[in-house]
Design a protein around this motif. Structure first.
Motif, PDB file in Angstrom:
ATOM      1  N   GLU A 116      21.965  52.697  71.500  1.00  0.00           N
ATOM      2  CA  GLU A 116      22.646  53.741  70.740  1.00  0.00           C
ATOM      3  C   GLU A 116      21.651  54.409  69.800  1.00  0.00           C
ATOM      4  OE1 GLU A 116      26.174  52.580  68.737  1.00  0.00           O
ATOM      5  OE2 GLU A 116      27.166  51.844  70.564  1.00  0.00           O
ATOM      6  N   ALA A 117      21.536  55.728  69.905  1.00  0.00           N
ATOM      7  CA  ALA A 117      20.609  56.493  69.074  1.00  0.00           C
ATOM      8  C   ALA A 117      21.329  57.380  68.070  1.00  0.00           C
ATOM      9  CB  ALA A 117      19.696  57.347  69.950  1.00  0.00           C
ATOM     10  N   GLY A 118      22.654  57.448  68.115  1.00  0.00           N
ATOM     11  CA  GLY A 118      23.419  58.265  67.179  1.00  0.00           C
ATOM     12  C   GLY A 118      24.900  57.991  67.323  1.00  0.00           C
ATOM     13  N   GLY A 119      25.623  58.059  66.224  1.00  0.00           N
ATOM     14  CA  GLY A 119      27.046  57.798  66.245  1.00  0.00           C
ATOM     15  C   GLY A 119      27.339  56.315  66.002  1.00  0.00           C
ATOM     16  N   PRO A 120      28.580  55.900  66.265  1.00  0.00           N
ATOM     17  CA  PRO A 120      29.681  56.699  66.823  1.00  0.00           C
ATOM     18  C   PRO A 120      30.208  57.746  65.840  1.00  0.00           C
ATOM     19  CG  PRO A 120      30.456  54.517  66.206  1.00  0.00           C
ATOM     20  CD  PRO A 120      28.975  54.497  66.017  1.00  0.00           C
ATOM     21  N   TRP A 121      30.570  58.923  66.409  1.00  0.00           N
ATOM     22  CA  TRP A 121      31.080  60.040  65.634  1.00  0.00           C
ATOM     23  C   TRP A 121      32.487  60.383  66.106  1.00  0.00           C
ATOM     24  CZ3 TRP A 121      26.042  62.167  67.850  1.00  0.00           C
ATOM     25  CH2 TRP A 121      24.952  61.827  67.026  1.00  0.00           C
ATOM     26  N   SER A 122      33.387  60.667  65.187  1.00  0.00           N
ATOM     27  CA  SER A 122      34.722  61.107  65.566  1.00  0.00           C
ATOM     28  C   SER A 122      34.663  62.558  66.047  1.00  0.00           C
ATOM     29  CB  SER A 122      35.695  60.965  64.396  1.00  0.00           C
ATOM     30  OG  SER A 122      35.276  61.758  63.305  1.00  0.00           O
ATOM     31  N   ALA A 123      35.543  62.911  66.959  1.00  0.00           N
ATOM     32  CA  ALA A 123      35.503  64.242  67.565  1.00  0.00           C
ATOM     33  C   ALA A 123      36.912  64.704  67.918  1.00  0.00           C
ATOM     34  CB  ALA A 123      34.639  64.230  68.820  1.00  0.00           C
ATOM     35  N   HIS A 124      37.044  66.013  68.109  1.00  0.00           N
ATOM     36  CA  HIS A 124      38.245  66.601  68.694  1.00  0.00           C
ATOM     37  C   HIS A 124      37.880  67.200  70.051  1.00  0.00           C
ATOM     38  CE1 HIS A 124      40.285  66.692  64.638  1.00  0.00           C
ATOM     39  NE2 HIS A 124      41.310  66.423  65.430  1.00  0.00           N
ATOM     40  N   ASN A 125      38.849  67.204  70.954  1.00  0.00           N
ATOM     41  CA  ASN A 125      38.709  67.927  72.211  1.00  0.00           C
ATOM     42  C   ASN A 125      39.943  68.813  72.366  1.00  0.00           C
ATOM     43  OD1 ASN A 125      39.617  64.962  72.719  1.00  0.00           O
ATOM     44  ND2 ASN A 125      40.535  66.104  74.432  1.00  0.00           N
ATOM     45  N   ALA A 126      40.230  69.267  73.568  1.00  0.00           N
ATOM     46  CA  ALA A 126      41.286  70.254  73.771  1.00  0.00           C
ATOM     47  C   ALA A 126      42.680  69.715  73.432  1.00  0.00           C
ATOM     48  CB  ALA A 126      41.261  70.759  75.203  1.00  0.00           C
ATOM     49  N   LEU A 127      43.560  70.632  73.062  1.00  0.00           N
ATOM     50  CA  LEU A 127      44.907  70.303  72.596  1.00  0.00           C
ATOM     51  C   LEU A 127      45.655  69.372  73.553  1.00  0.00           C
ATOM     52  CD1 LEU A 127      47.248  70.870  70.557  1.00  0.00           C
ATOM     53  CD2 LEU A 127      47.914  72.758  72.066  1.00  0.00           C
ATOM     54  N   LYS A 128      45.593  69.657  74.874  1.00  0.00           N
ATOM     55  CA  LYS A 128      46.365  68.884  75.850  1.00  0.00           C
ATOM     56  C   LYS A 128      45.565  67.762  76.505  1.00  0.00           C
ATOM     57  CE  LYS A 128      49.646  72.584  76.942  1.00  0.00           C
ATOM     58  NZ  LYS A 128      50.250  73.416  78.023  1.00  0.00           N
ATOM     59  N   GLY A 129      44.328  67.557  76.045  1.00  0.00           N
ATOM     60  CA  GLY A 129      43.562  66.439  76.575  1.00  0.00           C
ATOM     61  C   GLY A 129      42.479  66.849  77.557  1.00  0.00           C
ATOM     62  N   TRP A 130      42.447  66.157  78.702  1.00  0.00           N
ATOM     63  CA  TRP A 130      41.341  66.260  79.654  1.00  0.00           C
ATOM     64  C   TRP A 130      41.819  66.647  81.048  1.00  0.00           C
ATOM     65  CZ3 TRP A 130      36.570  65.376  77.493  1.00  0.00           C
ATOM     66  CH2 TRP A 130      36.546  64.696  76.270  1.00  0.00           C
ATOM     67  N   THR A 131      40.921  67.184  81.858  1.00  0.00           N
ATOM     68  CA  THR A 131      41.245  67.493  83.252  1.00  0.00           C
ATOM     69  C   THR A 131      39.990  67.458  84.105  1.00  0.00           C
ATOM     70  OG1 THR A 131      42.207  69.128  84.773  1.00  0.00           O
ATOM     71  CG2 THR A 131      40.987  69.985  82.889  1.00  0.00           C
ATOM     72  N   ALA A 132      40.150  67.041  85.356  1.00  0.00           N
ATOM     73  CA  ALA A 132      39.046  67.063  86.310  1.00  0.00           C
ATOM     74  C   ALA A 132      39.004  68.375  87.081  1.00  0.00           C
ATOM     75  CB  ALA A 132      39.181  65.894  87.291  1.00  0.00           C
ATOM     76  N   ASP A 133      39.989  69.251  86.832  1.00  0.00           N
ATOM     77  CA  ASP A 133      40.051  70.540  87.532  1.00  0.00           C
ATOM     78  C   ASP A 133      40.425  71.615  86.518  1.00  0.00           C
ATOM     79  OD1 ASP A 133      40.053  72.494  89.472  1.00  0.00           O
ATOM     80  OD2 ASP A 133      42.063  71.987  90.212  1.00  0.00           O
ATOM     81  N   HIS A 134      39.476  71.930  85.670  1.00  0.00           N
ATOM     82  CA  HIS A 134      39.740  72.853  84.573  1.00  0.00           C
ATOM     83  C   HIS A 134      39.938  74.283  85.048  1.00  0.00           C
ATOM     84  CE1 HIS A 134      39.502  74.529  80.535  1.00  0.00           C
ATOM     85  NE2 HIS A 134      38.581  75.369  80.961  1.00  0.00           N
ATOM     86  N   SER A 135      40.823  74.988  84.366  1.00  0.00           N
ATOM     87  CA  SER A 135      41.012  76.419  84.607  1.00  0.00           C
ATOM     88  C   SER A 135      41.227  77.102  83.259  1.00  0.00           C
ATOM     89  CB  SER A 135      42.204  76.682  85.538  1.00  0.00           C
ATOM     90  OG  SER A 135      43.397  76.146  84.984  1.00  0.00           O
ATOM     91  N   ALA A 136      40.955  78.391  83.222  1.00  0.00           N
ATOM     92  CA  ALA A 136      41.045  79.138  81.965  1.00  0.00           C
ATOM     93  C   ALA A 136      42.448  79.038  81.369  1.00  0.00           C
ATOM     94  CB  ALA A 136      40.676  80.598  82.204  1.00  0.00           C
ATOM     95  N   GLY A 137      42.528  78.693  80.100  1.00  0.00           N
ATOM     96  CA  GLY A 137      43.799  78.665  79.398  1.00  0.00           C
ATOM     97  C   GLY A 137      44.627  77.420  79.573  1.00  0.00           C
ATOM     98  N   ASP A 138      44.106  76.387  80.258  1.00  0.00           N
ATOM     99  CA  ASP A 138      44.928  75.187  80.457  1.00  0.00           C
ATOM    100  C   ASP A 138      44.932  74.250  79.253  1.00  0.00           C
ATOM    101  OD1 ASP A 138      42.469  73.920  80.599  1.00  0.00           O
ATOM    102  OD2 ASP A 138      42.660  73.283  82.685  1.00  0.00           O
ATOM    103  N   LEU A 139      44.134  74.569  78.234  1.00  0.00           N
ATOM    104  CA  LEU A 139      44.065  73.800  76.999  1.00  0.00           C
ATOM    105  C   LEU A 139      43.668  72.352  77.237  1.00  0.00           C
ATOM    106  CD1 LEU A 139      47.143  75.168  75.006  1.00  0.00           C
ATOM    107  CD2 LEU A 139      44.771  75.943  74.955  1.00  0.00           C
ATOM    108  N   ARG A 140      42.770  72.164  78.221  1.00  0.00           N
ATOM    109  CA  ARG A 140      42.215  70.846  78.502  1.00  0.00           C
ATOM    110  C   ARG A 140      40.690  70.945  78.588  1.00  0.00           C
ATOM    111  NH1 ARG A 140      45.711  66.743  79.944  1.00  0.00           N
ATOM    112  NH2 ARG A 140      47.879  67.387  80.245  1.00  0.00           N
ATOM    113  N   THR A 141      40.024  69.871  78.221  1.00  0.00           N
ATOM    114  CA  THR A 141      38.571  69.803  78.274  1.00  0.00           C
ATOM    115  C   THR A 141      38.145  69.243  79.630  1.00  0.00           C
ATOM    116  OG1 THR A 141      38.434  69.431  75.880  1.00  0.00           O
ATOM    117  CG2 THR A 141      36.523  68.789  77.188  1.00  0.00           C
ATOM    118  N   PRO A 142      37.136  69.839  80.271  1.00  0.00           N
ATOM    119  CA  PRO A 142      36.718  69.351  81.587  1.00  0.00           C
ATOM    120  C   PRO A 142      36.097  67.958  81.540  1.00  0.00           C
ATOM    121  CG  PRO A 142      35.233  71.036  80.779  1.00  0.00           C
ATOM    122  CD  PRO A 142      36.390  71.032  79.851  1.00  0.00           C
ATOM    123  N   ILE A 143      36.473  67.144  82.503  1.00  0.00           N
ATOM    124  CA  ILE A 143      35.881  65.823  82.684  1.00  0.00           C
ATOM    125  C   ILE A 143      34.624  65.981  83.521  1.00  0.00           C
ATOM    126  CG2 ILE A 143      36.226  63.532  83.700  1.00  0.00           C
ATOM    127  CD1 ILE A 143      39.260  63.977  83.315  1.00  0.00           C
TER     128      ILE A 143
END
Length: 263
Positions: A116-143
């Motif tokens: 470990e060279a940095g962190g652990p750091w708290s973070a935020h991602n997209a409102l609705k969570g994560w997705t493996a198939d991201h599309s514009a406006g889905d409010l998910r962060t790409p996996i």
């Protein structure tokens, strides 16, 4: 080291366009193509120091315990990390629908073991969570596993080794999903190479996968709430990450919910 030259260049985005383009679009998909291996450091460097809003130390010990594999990553995910990469930022959410996460910077020593060279750091991602198939406006962060090699922001370069584009077009206004002010969120950013052309300013609008697949996915300053698709770190933590990242280490971000990354 390449650098962005902005003096006298036409603005790529107006402030209003930037808000619309970056706060109403998303990103994700294929992992970056591995590049030729870069030289690894002969000695594990001391971890970058940072402090959170409460003043607690966020740096790891100068002599961290090293491990043969990156903690939290299963064999399938670890195999997607390019062979030449010696810096990996792992951003982990608890579940597919969580919008808070933990980020840890891992470094590979000359012997091949990770620490470990940095962190652990708290973070935020997209409102609705994560997705493996991201599309514009889905409010998910790409996996996925994505290169992180270009940076920029409204404020001057804090000393990053990555190419850094200081530009007033990184300004943003308005409020987030919790009514929190967005101003200052783009003071420093690191572009995630999802649906973008590597080697360009984060402001660049070209989308190789098409506009419907989103874009403008960055690591930026946390405004205190979920994002549209980006990952957000506390200001001091983001600056620590910027100072730690080295282009010679071919850094990547590995991000997604813990069960997915553990595969």
């Amino acid at each position: 080291m390449p650098a962005f030259v902005r003096k006298g260049a036409p603005a790529l985005l107006g402030a209003g366009t930037l808000c619309a383009a970056l706060l109403l679009t998303a990103c994700a998909h294929p992992a970056p193509t591995p590049r030729p291996p870069a030289a690894t450091p002969a000695k594990a460097p001391a971890s970058p120091a940072a402090q959170g809003p409460s003043g607690e130390a966020r740096a790891t010990d100068a002599r961290p315990r090293s491990v043969p594999h990156i903690p939290g990553l299963g064999p399938r995910t670890q195999a997607r990390v390019p062979d030449g990469t010696t810096q990996v930022l792992v951003v982990t959410g608890a579940t597919e629908n969580s919008n808070t996460a933990t980020a840890v910077l891992h470094q590979r020593a000359a012997g091949g073991r990770w620490y470990e060279a940095g962190g652990p750091w708290s973070a935020h991602n997209a409102l609705k969570g994560w997705t493996a198939d991201h599309s514009a406006g889905d409010l998910r962060t790409p996996i996925g596993v994505y290169r992180i090699g270009d940076a920029g922001g409204r404020l001057p370069d804090p000393g990053a080794r990555l190419p850094y584009d200081e530009d007033p077009e990184f300004a943003i206004s308005g409020t987030g999903f919790r009514g929190e002010p967005l101003e200052g969120s783009f003071d420093h950013v690191i572009a995630i190479d999802y649906n973008r052309v590597p080697g360009r300013t984060p402001l660049d609008k070209e989308r190789p996968l098409g506009a419907d697949k989103g874009g403008g996915v960055w690591i930026h300053v946390d405004h205190g709430g979920p994002t549209q698709a980006c990952v957000a770190l506390h200001r001091d933590d983001l600056r620590a990450l910027l100072l730690a990242l080295d282009p010679a280490a071919e850094p990547v971000v590995v991000m997604g919910p813990a069960p997915e990354l553990a595969r």
